[in-house]
Scaffold this motif. Sequence first.
Motif, PDB file in Angstrom:
ATOM      1  N   LYS A 255       0.829  -1.205   0.000  1.00  0.00           N
ATOM      2  CA  LYS A 255       0.000   0.000   0.000  1.00  0.00           C
ATOM      3  C   LYS A 255       0.863   1.254   0.000  1.00  0.00           C
ATOM      4  O   LYS A 255       0.586   2.225  -0.719  1.00  0.00           O
ATOM      5  CB  LYS A 255      -0.929  -0.014   1.215  1.00  0.00           C
ATOM      6  N   LYS A 256       1.930   1.227   0.793  1.00  0.00           N
ATOM      7  CA  LYS A 256       2.819   2.391   0.862  1.00  0.00           C
ATOM      8  C   LYS A 256       3.561   2.582  -0.463  1.00  0.00           C
ATOM      9  O   LYS A 256       3.752   3.718  -0.923  1.00  0.00           O
ATOM     10  CB  LYS A 256       3.811   2.200   2.012  1.00  0.00           C
ATOM     11  N   LYS A 257       3.976   1.485  -1.070  1.00  0.00           N
ATOM     12  CA  LYS A 257       4.657   1.583  -2.357  1.00  0.00           C
ATOM     13  C   LYS A 257       3.762   2.223  -3.410  1.00  0.00           C
ATOM     14  O   LYS A 257       4.211   3.062  -4.195  1.00  0.00           O
ATOM     15  CB  LYS A 257       5.094   0.187  -2.835  1.00  0.00           C
ATOM     16  N   TYR A 258       2.506   1.821  -3.419  1.00  0.00           N
ATOM     17  CA  TYR A 258       1.558   2.387  -4.397  1.00  0.00           C
ATOM     18  C   TYR A 258       1.441   3.896  -4.196  1.00  0.00           C
ATOM     19  O   TYR A 258       1.444   4.674  -5.165  1.00  0.00           O
ATOM     20  CB  TYR A 258       0.202   1.708  -4.238  1.00  0.00           C
ATOM     21  N   LYS A 259       1.355   4.310  -2.943  1.00  0.00           N
ATOM     22  CA  LYS A 259       1.214   5.733  -2.635  1.00  0.00           C
ATOM     23  C   LYS A 259       2.454   6.514  -3.067  1.00  0.00           C
ATOM     24  O   LYS A 259       2.353   7.583  -3.690  1.00  0.00           O
ATOM     25  CB  LYS A 259       0.963   5.919  -1.140  1.00  0.00           C
ATOM     26  N   ILE A 260       3.639   5.988  -2.760  1.00  0.00           N
ATOM     27  CA  ILE A 260       4.881   6.686  -3.092  1.00  0.00           C
ATOM     28  C   ILE A 260       5.080   6.759  -4.601  1.00  0.00           C
ATOM     29  O   ILE A 260       5.534   7.782  -5.138  1.00  0.00           O
ATOM     30  CB  ILE A 260       6.072   5.998  -2.412  1.00  0.00           C
ATOM     31  N   LYS A 261       4.739   5.689  -5.312  1.00  0.00           N
ATOM     32  CA  LYS A 261       4.853   5.710  -6.768  1.00  0.00           C
ATOM     33  C   LYS A 261       3.951   6.783  -7.359  1.00  0.00           C
ATOM     34  O   LYS A 261       4.344   7.493  -8.295  1.00  0.00           O
ATOM     35  CB  LYS A 261       4.503   4.340  -7.352  1.00  0.00           C
ATOM     36  N   LYS A 262       2.750   6.900  -6.818  1.00  0.00           N
ATOM     37  CA  LYS A 262       1.810   7.910  -7.293  1.00  0.00           C
ATOM     38  C   LYS A 262       2.361   9.318  -7.052  1.00  0.00           C
ATOM     39  O   LYS A 262       2.280  10.190  -7.920  1.00  0.00           O
ATOM     40  CB  LYS A 262       0.462   7.734  -6.580  1.00  0.00           C
ATOM     41  N   ILE A 263       2.941   9.524  -5.873  1.00  0.00           N
ATOM     42  CA  ILE A 263       3.511  10.832  -5.551  1.00  0.00           C
ATOM     43  C   ILE A 263       4.703  11.138  -6.458  1.00  0.00           C
ATOM     44  O   ILE A 263       4.856  12.259  -6.972  1.00  0.00           O
ATOM     45  CB  ILE A 263       3.948  10.883  -4.071  1.00  0.00           C
ATOM     46  N   LEU A 264       5.565  10.139  -6.678  1.00  0.00           N
ATOM     47  CA  LEU A 264       6.728  10.351  -7.528  1.00  0.00           C
ATOM     48  C   LEU A 264       6.341  10.780  -8.934  1.00  0.00           C
ATOM     49  O   LEU A 264       6.979  11.661  -9.539  1.00  0.00           O
ATOM     50  CB  LEU A 264       7.557   9.061  -7.584  1.00  0.00           C
ATOM     51  N   LYS A 265       5.298  10.176  -9.466  1.00  0.00           N
ATOM     52  CA  LYS A 265       4.856  10.569 -10.796  1.00  0.00           C
ATOM     53  C   LYS A 265       4.300  11.987 -10.807  1.00  0.00           C
ATOM     54  O   LYS A 265       4.503  12.752 -11.754  1.00  0.00           O
ATOM     55  CB  LYS A 265       3.790   9.586 -11.302  1.00  0.00           C
ATOM     56  N   GLU A 266       3.602  12.360  -9.712  1.00  0.00           N
ATOM     57  CA  GLU A 266       2.996  13.684  -9.629  1.00  0.00           C
ATOM     58  C   GLU A 266       4.039  14.788  -9.499  1.00  0.00           C
ATOM     59  O   GLU A 266       3.806  15.919  -9.942  1.00  0.00           O
ATOM     60  CB  GLU A 266       2.028  13.737  -8.443  1.00  0.00           C
ATOM     61  N   ILE A 267       5.184  14.483  -8.884  1.00  0.00           N
ATOM     62  CA  ILE A 267       6.202  15.519  -8.661  1.00  0.00           C
ATOM     63  C   ILE A 267       7.326  15.456  -9.693  1.00  0.00           C
ATOM     64  O   ILE A 267       8.365  16.101  -9.525  1.00  0.00           O
ATOM     65  CB  ILE A 267       6.808  15.393  -7.248  1.00  0.00           C
ATOM     66  N   SER A 268       7.123  14.697 -10.751  1.00  0.00           N
ATOM     67  CA  SER A 268       8.153  14.573 -11.788  1.00  0.00           C
ATOM     68  C   SER A 268       7.739  15.364 -13.015  1.00  0.00           C
ATOM     69  O   SER A 268       6.868  14.930 -13.786  1.00  0.00           O
ATOM     70  CB  SER A 268       8.376  13.096 -12.155  1.00  0.00           C
ATOM     71  N   PRO A 269       8.328  16.552 -13.217  1.00  0.00           N
ATOM     72  CA  PRO A 269       7.951  17.374 -14.367  1.00  0.00           C
ATOM     73  C   PRO A 269       8.299  16.732 -15.698  1.00  0.00           C
ATOM     74  O   PRO A 269       7.699  17.046 -16.722  1.00  0.00           O
ATOM     75  CB  PRO A 269       8.753  18.670 -14.146  1.00  0.00           C
TER      76      PRO A 269
END
Length: 296
Positions: A255-269
């Motif tokens: 669950k944590k991995k899914y959340k972090i992956k989502k955040i990483l994509k959102e903060i990657s210009p």
Amino acid sequence: MEKEQLEENWEPALSNSRLSVPNWHTPSPKISFDRMTIVGDLTKDKAQYMADLLGNHTSVQLWDCMTHKFRGRIFTDKIYIEHDRFKADAWDRRNFRIEFNPNNLTADEMLWLKKNILVALENVGFTRLDLAFDFEKDLSDFFIMSDKALKKTVFYGRDGKAETKYFGVRDSDRFVRIYNKKQERKDNADIEMELEDFWRFEIEIKRTMVDEWKNCFEDFSVIQPNYTLIENDSDRHSVMAVLFDEQEWGRMNRKKKYKIKKILKEISPVDLTNLMKLSLREQENKLQKQIDFWLS
């Protein structure tokens, strides 16, 4: 005719040609095989032929020569060859190995290698391909996001910026390098490039994964994360831990991995993944012809 077709399918790698001013918004990588390893079996009935060929050629340097093994270089270190019948039998593998960078060979040298060395081998195949993506863009702050745990090693330059990044383990079937090709050429050959930036994303593919080179990065993304954009302290610290400690990813639950992956994509210009896949598809036929040339 074969030589003309060969020259048509083998354009020089980006590092060997003049480059134009980069397009920062839509970087388009030049793709090439930067290294190849071909193996095969030199049978006993072809051993004398090979000995005569290599022993009498002025561009061949041999050492460690015995009846069952030898090592050598051809065309001033452009090609490395190695033969060891006893070791191959002990390890149940093919006994003749050839390593080279195809970008460094002329069409005549390629044809000589194929028509004189490879013609004498049986059971020929690839055990390593290095697939290089050359960018006129600074890749120092790019990161590989994968479902699998990837060991990360970073080497920094004098200015404190990353110059080389390794993802994965060198002995594995896939090993990724991201490095400053411009700086490497300056350090190794004292060559100054006019480009402002020139970086290489290189995937070293070995053994069982060689046949899947077209899909060699289907399971990871190449992103440029900016963790300063994350307002939540806990999430920002989690992302920083993943970026700077390769073991942190393995400590997280699903669950944590899914959340972090989502955040990483959102903060990657910038996400280079789709561009690299598209570029590879566009050049796939040309690259496949290069592989077929050696195996035909």
